[in-house]
Scaffold this motif. Structure first.
Motif, PDB file in Angstrom:
ATOM      1  N   ASP A  84      -6.325  33.710 -35.102  1.00  0.00           N
ATOM      2  CA  ASP A  84      -7.405  34.651 -34.733  1.00  0.00           C
ATOM      3  C   ASP A  84      -8.686  34.267 -35.498  1.00  0.00           C
ATOM      4  O   ASP A  84      -9.718  34.159 -34.706  1.00  0.00           O
ATOM      5  N   GLY A  85      -8.469  33.776 -36.722  1.00  0.00           N
ATOM      6  CA  GLY A  85      -9.631  33.037 -37.589  1.00  0.00           C
ATOM      7  C   GLY A  85     -10.276  32.039 -36.809  1.00  0.00           C
ATOM      8  O   GLY A  85     -11.596  31.856 -36.563  1.00  0.00           O
ATOM      9  N   GLN A  86      -9.258  31.121 -36.442  1.00  0.00           N
ATOM     10  CA  GLN A  86      -9.963  29.872 -35.677  1.00  0.00           C
ATOM     11  C   GLN A  86     -10.603  30.221 -34.369  1.00  0.00           C
ATOM     12  O   GLN A  86     -11.430  29.593 -34.131  1.00  0.00           O
ATOM     13  N   LYS A  87      -9.728  31.164 -33.595  1.00  0.00           N
ATOM     14  CA  LYS A  87     -10.446  31.499 -32.275  1.00  0.00           C
ATOM     15  C   LYS A  87     -11.785  31.968 -32.352  1.00  0.00           C
ATOM     16  O   LYS A  87     -12.610  31.639 -31.493  1.00  0.00           O
ATOM     17  N   LEU A  88     -12.064  32.689 -33.466  1.00  0.00           N
ATOM     18  CA  LEU A  88     -13.381  33.294 -33.613  1.00  0.00           C
ATOM     19  C   LEU A  88     -14.443  32.185 -33.848  1.00  0.00           C
ATOM     20  O   LEU A  88     -15.650  32.269 -33.336  1.00  0.00           O
ATOM     21  N   LEU A  89     -14.068  31.196 -34.708  1.00  0.00           N
ATOM     22  CA  LEU A  89     -14.806  30.015 -34.886  1.00  0.00           C
ATOM     23  C   LEU A  89     -15.085  29.163 -33.783  1.00  0.00           C
ATOM     24  O   LEU A  89     -16.214  28.774 -33.401  1.00  0.00           O
ATOM     25  N   ILE A  90     -14.218  29.149 -32.620  1.00  0.00           N
ATOM     26  CA  ILE A  90     -14.156  28.428 -31.540  1.00  0.00           C
ATOM     27  C   ILE A  90     -15.118  28.994 -30.573  1.00  0.00           C
ATOM     28  O   ILE A  90     -15.891  28.591 -29.951  1.00  0.00           O
ATOM     29  N   ASP A  91     -14.926  30.352 -30.394  1.00  0.00           N
ATOM     30  CA  ASP A  91     -15.923  31.292 -29.665  1.00  0.00           C
ATOM     31  C   ASP A  91     -17.248  30.878 -30.153  1.00  0.00           C
ATOM     32  O   ASP A  91     -18.186  31.107 -29.515  1.00  0.00           O
ATOM     33  N   ALA A  92     -17.551  31.087 -31.594  1.00  0.00           N
ATOM     34  CA  ALA A  92     -18.941  31.068 -31.875  1.00  0.00           C
ATOM     35  C   ALA A  92     -19.589  29.719 -31.619  1.00  0.00           C
ATOM     36  O   ALA A  92     -20.664  29.550 -31.342  1.00  0.00           O
ATOM     37  N   CYS A  93     -18.548  28.566 -31.639  1.00  0.00           N
ATOM     38  CA  CYS A  93     -19.264  27.125 -31.442  1.00  0.00           C
ATOM     39  C   CYS A  93     -19.610  27.103 -29.910  1.00  0.00           C
ATOM     40  O   CYS A  93     -20.557  26.471 -29.760  1.00  0.00           O
ATOM     41  N   ALA A  94     -18.691  27.790 -29.168  1.00  0.00           N
ATOM     42  CA  ALA A  94     -19.229  27.812 -27.744  1.00  0.00           C
ATOM     43  C   ALA A  94     -20.313  28.584 -27.393  1.00  0.00           C
ATOM     44  O   ALA A  94     -21.220  28.163 -26.674  1.00  0.00           O
ATOM     45  N   ALA A  95     -20.422  29.614 -28.007  1.00  0.00           N
ATOM     46  CA  ALA A  95     -21.944  30.405 -27.832  1.00  0.00           C
ATOM     47  C   ALA A  95     -22.950  29.715 -28.602  1.00  0.00           C
ATOM     48  O   ALA A  95     -24.178  29.914 -28.033  1.00  0.00           O
ATOM     49  N   GLU A  96     -22.845  29.023 -29.639  1.00  0.00           N
ATOM     50  CA  GLU A  96     -24.130  28.350 -30.247  1.00  0.00           C
ATOM     51  C   GLU A  96     -24.330  26.999 -29.851  1.00  0.00           C
ATOM     52  O   GLU A  96     -25.261  26.285 -30.471  1.00  0.00           O
ATOM     53  N   GLY A  97     -23.622  26.501 -28.959  1.00  0.00           N
ATOM     54  CA  GLY A  97     -23.587  25.235 -28.439  1.00  0.00           C
ATOM     55  C   GLY A  97     -23.265  23.990 -29.412  1.00  0.00           C
ATOM     56  O   GLY A  97     -23.887  22.957 -29.372  1.00  0.00           O
ATOM     57  N   VAL A  98     -22.211  24.422 -30.187  1.00  0.00           N
ATOM     58  CA  VAL A  98     -21.563  23.219 -31.141  1.00  0.00           C
ATOM     59  C   VAL A  98     -20.717  22.406 -30.215  1.00  0.00           C
ATOM     60  O   VAL A  98     -19.656  22.995 -29.819  1.00  0.00           O
ATOM     61  N   PRO A  99     -20.766  21.272 -30.080  1.00  0.00           N
ATOM     62  CA  PRO A  99     -19.978  20.478 -29.131  1.00  0.00           C
ATOM     63  C   PRO A  99     -18.511  20.077 -29.385  1.00  0.00           C
ATOM     64  O   PRO A  99     -17.756  19.868 -28.638  1.00  0.00           O
ATOM     65  N   ARG A 100     -18.200  20.060 -30.808  1.00  0.00           N
ATOM     66  CA  ARG A 100     -16.730  19.465 -31.123  1.00  0.00           C
ATOM     67  C   ARG A 100     -16.421  20.571 -32.394  1.00  0.00           C
ATOM     68  O   ARG A 100     -17.290  21.134 -33.189  1.00  0.00           O
ATOM     69  N   TYR A 101     -15.147  20.657 -32.221  1.00  0.00           N
ATOM     70  CA  TYR A 101     -14.496  21.554 -33.408  1.00  0.00           C
ATOM     71  C   TYR A 101     -13.180  20.752 -33.713  1.00  0.00           C
ATOM     72  O   TYR A 101     -12.300  20.418 -33.054  1.00  0.00           O
ATOM     73  N   VAL A 102     -13.270  20.647 -34.938  1.00  0.00           N
ATOM     74  CA  VAL A 102     -12.032  20.016 -35.606  1.00  0.00           C
ATOM     75  C   VAL A 102     -11.099  20.889 -36.078  1.00  0.00           C
ATOM     76  O   VAL A 102     -11.408  21.752 -37.254  1.00  0.00           O
ATOM     77  N   ALA A 103      -9.834  21.217 -35.608  1.00  0.00           N
ATOM     78  CA  ALA A 103      -8.887  22.177 -35.925  1.00  0.00           C
ATOM     79  C   ALA A 103      -8.481  21.786 -37.176  1.00  0.00           C
ATOM     80  O   ALA A 103      -8.261  20.759 -37.735  1.00  0.00           O
ATOM     81  N   SER A 104      -7.768  22.964 -37.856  1.00  0.00           N
ATOM     82  CA  SER A 104      -7.051  22.702 -39.142  1.00  0.00           C
ATOM     83  C   SER A 104      -5.658  22.256 -39.018  1.00  0.00           C
ATOM     84  O   SER A 104      -4.831  23.151 -38.969  1.00  0.00           O
ATOM     85  N   ASP A 105      -5.542  21.217 -38.925  1.00  0.00           N
ATOM     86  CA  ASP A 105      -4.281  20.548 -38.604  1.00  0.00           C
ATOM     87  C   ASP A 105      -3.865  19.500 -39.689  1.00  0.00           C
ATOM     88  O   ASP A 105      -3.136  20.130 -40.547  1.00  0.00           O
ATOM     89  N   TRP A 106      -4.111  18.367 -39.683  1.00  0.00           N
ATOM     90  CA  TRP A 106      -3.851  17.430 -40.931  1.00  0.00           C
ATOM     91  C   TRP A 106      -2.153  17.545 -41.261  1.00  0.00           C
ATOM     92  O   TRP A 106      -1.981  17.968 -42.220  1.00  0.00           O
ATOM     93  N   SER A 107      -1.480  17.210 -40.085  1.00  0.00           N
ATOM     94  CA  SER A 107      -0.051  17.362 -40.165  1.00  0.00           C
ATOM     95  C   SER A 107       0.666  16.433 -39.367  1.00  0.00           C
ATOM     96  O   SER A 107       0.220  15.570 -38.883  1.00  0.00           O
ATOM     97  N   LEU A 108       2.198  16.545 -39.298  1.00  0.00           N
ATOM     98  CA  LEU A 108       3.040  15.765 -38.432  1.00  0.00           C
ATOM     99  C   LEU A 108       2.467  16.118 -37.069  1.00  0.00           C
ATOM    100  O   LEU A 108       1.623  16.896 -36.862  1.00  0.00           O
ATOM    101  N   ASP A 109       2.961  15.344 -36.049  1.00  0.00           N
ATOM    102  CA  ASP A 109       2.849  15.621 -34.456  1.00  0.00           C
ATOM    103  C   ASP A 109       3.374  17.068 -34.132  1.00  0.00           C
ATOM    104  O   ASP A 109       4.357  17.043 -33.482  1.00  0.00           O
ATOM    105  N   TYR A 110       2.610  18.104 -34.299  1.00  0.00           N
ATOM    106  CA  TYR A 110       3.467  19.384 -33.903  1.00  0.00           C
ATOM    107  C   TYR A 110       3.238  19.478 -32.521  1.00  0.00           C
ATOM    108  O   TYR A 110       3.716  20.493 -31.875  1.00  0.00           O
ATOM    109  N   THR A 111       2.339  18.600 -31.757  1.00  0.00           N
ATOM    110  CA  THR A 111       2.302  18.627 -30.337  1.00  0.00           C
ATOM    111  C   THR A 111       3.624  18.587 -29.469  1.00  0.00           C
ATOM    112  O   THR A 111       3.916  18.814 -28.388  1.00  0.00           O
TER     113      THR A 111
END
Length: 310
Positions: A84-111
């Motif tokens: 939820d905390g990251q979703k709020l950051l992403i929503d704010a980036c979208a609203a304020e015109g920030v083009p890129r968001y680096v997610a809190s990952d730095w891990s194995l390939d969770y995909t």
């Protein structure tokens, strides 16, 4: 070309390492966001524009991301914060015109994981899906394997400093992929400065089997470590699920066993290919390189000091 980088959770270990790496680039300006700016070391605070606020203060978050070219999330906490905390950051980036968001990952390939397999990574799976659905903000997902420093810390259970013993599950020939905190921060800083960098990026300090890591230990320190096999990968799988079923509230009794299993069962490997060559100015630090940089008697305690020299 000037770049303004916002770091959410700037007081954390990795965030401090990232800020230090970014500050080496004269074209980068840093905005930091945290609950308590007084916890930011003075040497860093004097070079960063700090904003106070928590992860769910929408007004403060919008002010923080405004004017950034990229926002990096360095949150580390429970599922509510990480999702939820990251979703709020992403929503704010979208609203304020920030083009890129680096997610809190730095891990194995969770995909490559199914939800619920390595449960601490479930928020990452959902955050990636949330970013993939955005049309105004492009997600950046930096994968680094495991952080090398915790491999030698007591809580992971792979290295016992008192008896100089390496403890492993499986055959000992499974690959461990790792990158140090500082090296991961250097790659992340390069990504932040590269306005074209989006999507999944894979950086690795080194790939080595458990036996090779033990061999590097002997080569570097002149001491032959003991090797203790704890069971097969099937034994590990049964053990971690048994502990979770019997005492689900005692998360630290089994969480790191889950990490060990999914680090080496072959499901989540990044390599052998990586994106290291995209940023040749960053030198990868291998398992043996790392051992050469740390005195033997300090190995088990390094993880607690990360970010303190920033």
């Amino acid at each position: 070309m000037s770049v303004t980088v916002g770091i959410a959770g700037v007081t954390g270990k990795f965030a401090r390492e990232l800020a230090a790496a970014l500050l080496k680039n004269p074209d980068v300006t840093i905005k930091g966001y945290c609950r308590d700016p007084s916890k930011v070391p003075h040497a860093l605070a004097s070079k960063v524009s700090l904003m106070k606020g928590d992860a769910f203060d929408m007004s403060a978050i919008h002010s923080f991301v405004s004017g950034c070219d990229v926002v990096v999330c360095c949150y580390l906490g429970d599922n509510k914060l990480m999702l939820d905390g990251q979703k709020l950051l992403i929503d704010a980036c979208a609203a304020e015109g920030v083009p890129r968001y680096v997610a809190s990952d730095w891990s194995l390939d969770y995909t490559k994981l199914e939800p619920g397999q390595l449960f601490p990574k479930d928020p990452m799976i959902h955050v990636k899906a949330y970013l993939d659905a955005q049309d105004k903000v492009k997600g950046v997902h930096i994968l680094v394997g495991m952080f090398i420093e915790p491999f030698f810390a007591p809580f992971l259970g792979t290295y016992d400093a008192a008896s100089t013993t390496f403890k492993y599950w499986g055959t000992g020939d499974e690959i461990w992929e790792g990158t140090t905190y500082q090296n991961a921060a250097e790659y992340t800083a390069a990504v932040c400065a590269d306005k074209d960098a989006t999507g999944i990026l894979k950086f690795l300090g080194g790939r080595a089997t458990f036996r090779e890591i033990a061999g590097s230990f002997e080569k570097v320190y002149g001491v032959k470590p003991n090797l203790e096999r704890q069971g097969s990968l099937d034994d590990l799988f049964k053990r971690m699920h048994e502990l979770r079923k019997n005492e689900p509230q005692n998360i630290f009794s089994y969480m790191f066993l889950f990490f060990q299993y999914y680090m080496i069962n072959g499901q989540t490997y990044l390599g052998p290919e990586s994106d290291n060559d995209k940023y040749p100015q960053v030198k990868p630090v291998s398992w043996e390189d790392y051992l050469r940089s740390v005195p033997k008697d300090q190995l088990s305690g390094v993880v607690s000091k990360i970010g303190q020299n920033v």
